[in-house]
Design a protein around this motif. Structure first.
Motif, PDB file in Angstrom:
ATOM      1  N   PHE A 269      38.540 -23.719  11.685  1.00 45.05           N
ATOM      2  CA  PHE A 269      37.115 -23.935  11.961  1.00 45.05           C
ATOM      3  C   PHE A 269      36.410 -24.517  10.731  1.00 45.05           C
ATOM      4  CE2 PHE A 269      37.302 -20.408  15.329  1.00 45.05           C
ATOM      5  CZ  PHE A 269      37.240 -21.305  16.381  1.00 45.05           C
ATOM      6  N   TYR A 277      30.979 -19.665  15.697  1.00 41.08           N
ATOM      7  CA  TYR A 277      32.021 -19.099  16.546  1.00 41.08           C
ATOM      8  C   TYR A 277      31.849 -17.589  16.614  1.00 41.08           C
ATOM      9  CZ  TYR A 277      34.280 -18.009  12.076  1.00 41.08           C
ATOM     10  OH  TYR A 277      34.541 -17.544  10.817  1.00 41.08           O
ATOM     11  N   PHE A 297      38.669 -15.624  19.464  1.00 42.33           N
ATOM     12  CA  PHE A 297      37.658 -16.514  18.900  1.00 42.33           C
ATOM     13  C   PHE A 297      37.115 -17.391  20.021  1.00 42.33           C
ATOM     14  CE2 PHE A 297      40.479 -15.402  15.465  1.00 42.33           C
ATOM     15  CZ  PHE A 297      39.646 -15.250  14.373  1.00 42.33           C
ATOM     16  N   GLU A 298      35.789 -17.473  20.116  1.00 35.91           N
ATOM     17  CA  GLU A 298      35.162 -18.284  21.156  1.00 35.91           C
ATOM     18  C   GLU A 298      34.046 -19.140  20.568  1.00 35.91           C
ATOM     19  OE1 GLU A 298      33.826 -15.953  24.442  1.00 35.91           O
ATOM     20  OE2 GLU A 298      35.857 -15.621  25.212  1.00 35.91           O
ATOM     21  N   VAL A 299      33.903 -20.339  21.136  1.00 38.35           N
ATOM     22  CA  VAL A 299      32.822 -21.245  20.771  1.00 38.35           C
ATOM     23  C   VAL A 299      32.199 -21.762  22.054  1.00 38.35           C
ATOM     24  CG1 VAL A 299      32.177 -23.374  19.584  1.00 38.35           C
ATOM     25  CG2 VAL A 299      34.033 -21.959  18.663  1.00 38.35           C
TER      26      VAL A 299
END
Length: 409
Positions: A269, A277, A297-299
């Motif tokens: 990232f 994130y 992990f999310e965006v």
């Protein structure tokens, strides 16, 4: 299916009595009979599998990982740990699609319309009992003995102590005879039932061979609601009545191993200068008969002006530190020198792109897998090494992981 321009063929009346799985088998038999590559998979938590047939191996795209955006071609990615002439990176175009949840239809891509007459005739034909799966070249990877693998672990720990690498993931292959009458498709169905929350797959292509697996690890996912997702999955212990997700106790070595994988993702990232994130974990999760530590992990792509994030992260992530090590170049160099065999597609990645819907992609690390040969199976398993790794425990961990996929034998 997210393929509105595809031609939808209906099964003829003669096939009315066939179940959805019998129809899937019939389509697979037709693809294999004509030498075409195919992929069959079942998403985590899904009730039914899907099948994709590519028109020919020559039509596959090779080289760079696929683009994870709505404009990219629909297909199935099957990438090796390290690309080579023997193990090419494949992207099978979705020329023919079958979703067992919509068993009355078969979809044909515009570029494959010339297949319609032969396919229509095949749908009306009597099902075959035998499926002619593809087998790879006769080269068999070296299967490390217990002594050899423990020595590899010792060499890896020494490399960490000498600061040549921070972490390295060692692995080995194992050979098992196939039981009489072994059917890869029946084994796929068995894996589906054993591992409802895994990504279960069966891929067969000329020259590449036939690969079967049930993996718990997402590499890169772009969802229908515009979310990019990846995970750090590492550390292993058996699931028992005493040690379950709420009661598991992790050693310092395992906590450190998982933290290094999470740090690797954060560094990816950072390379893209992305700070927006969401990180959740680590938490203990179940994968088959094993427990792992996992951080998600999310965006939100709706709130981050970064349309190529999925594509860029995929190219940075593979191979992750969960299958190679850190730093990436030094760990890959160590494995090239010391591991002693070719991983082929084990610890590569696989999964559908733009098949469920435009812009939806789900790619998984190819773990807990085996390669089917004419009379034997080649199984694969690995362990993450840190300075505290013990050769005996690392050998036992590979034994546990091999049992996940060996259960279908």
């Amino acid at each position: 299916m997210g393929t509105s321009d595809y031609r939808q063929l209906k099964w003829p009346a003669a096939a009315a009595g066939l179940s959805s799985l019998a129809r899937l088998s019939h389509l697979a038999a037709g693809a294999l009979r004509t030498g075409r590559p195919l992929a069959i998979w079942r998403e985590p938590g899904a009730a039914q599998p899907r099948l994709l047939v590519a028109r020919s191996l020559e039509a596959t795209f090779t080289g760079l990982p696929p683009a994870l955006d709505a404009q990219a071609p629909a297909g199935f990615a099957f990438f090796p740990f390290r690309e080579s002439d023997l193990n090419p990176a494949l992207f099978l175009p979705a020329d023919v699609l079958f979703d067992a949840a919509q068993a009355e239809l078969v979809a044909v891509a515009p570029a494959a319309r010339d297949l319609v007459p032969a396919l229509s005739a095949w749908l009306a034909a009597a099902p075959l009992e035998h499926l002619a799966w593809h087998y790879a070249t006769p080269t068999v990877p070296h299967a490390a003995t217990e002594a050899e693998y423990k020595e590899l672990v010792r060499v890896g720990v020494a490399a960490i102590e000498n600061k040549e690498v921070v972490k390295v993931v060692s692995s080995r292959a194992a050979r098992r005879p196939l039981p009489a009458g072994f059917d890869p498709l029946a084994a796929f169905i068995d894996l589906e039932q054993k591992y409802p929350q895994g990504f279960v797959s069966l891929v067969s292509a000329p020259g590449v061979g036939t690969w079967l697996g049930a993996t718990p690890e997402v590499l890169a996912e772009v969802t229908a609601d515009g979310t990019f997702h990846t995970m750090a999955l590492a550390a292993t212990q058996p699931l028992t009545a005493e040690f379950m997700p709420r009661t598991a106790i992790w050693r310092q070595k395992e906590i450190e191993e998982q933290a290094l994988v999470a740090r690797y993702i954060v560094n990816c990232f950072k390379q893209l200068r992305l700070r927006e994130y969401q990180e959740t974990g680590p938490r203990t999760v179940v994968a088959g008969e094993l427990l792992h530590l996992r951080t998600d992990f999310e965006v939100s792509l709706k709130h981050v002006p970064f349309p190529s994030l999925g594509t860029d992260m995929l190219r940075l992530l593979h191979p992750t530190s969960a299958v190679g090590g850190m730093p990436k170049a030094a760990a890959m160099d160590f494995l090239q020198k010391h591991e002693g065999y070719d991983r082929a597609y084990y610890s590569g990645f696989l999964g559908p792109v733009n098949v469920a819907a435009p812009g939806v992609a789900r790619l998984y690390v190819n773990l807990r897998c085996l390669q089917v040969r004419a009379d034997e199976a080649i199984l694969y398993a690995g362990t993450g090494l840190t300075v505290d790794s013990d050769p005996e425990r690392e050998w036992e961990e590979t034994q546990m992981k091999l049992q996940t996929i060996a259960a279908v034998l």
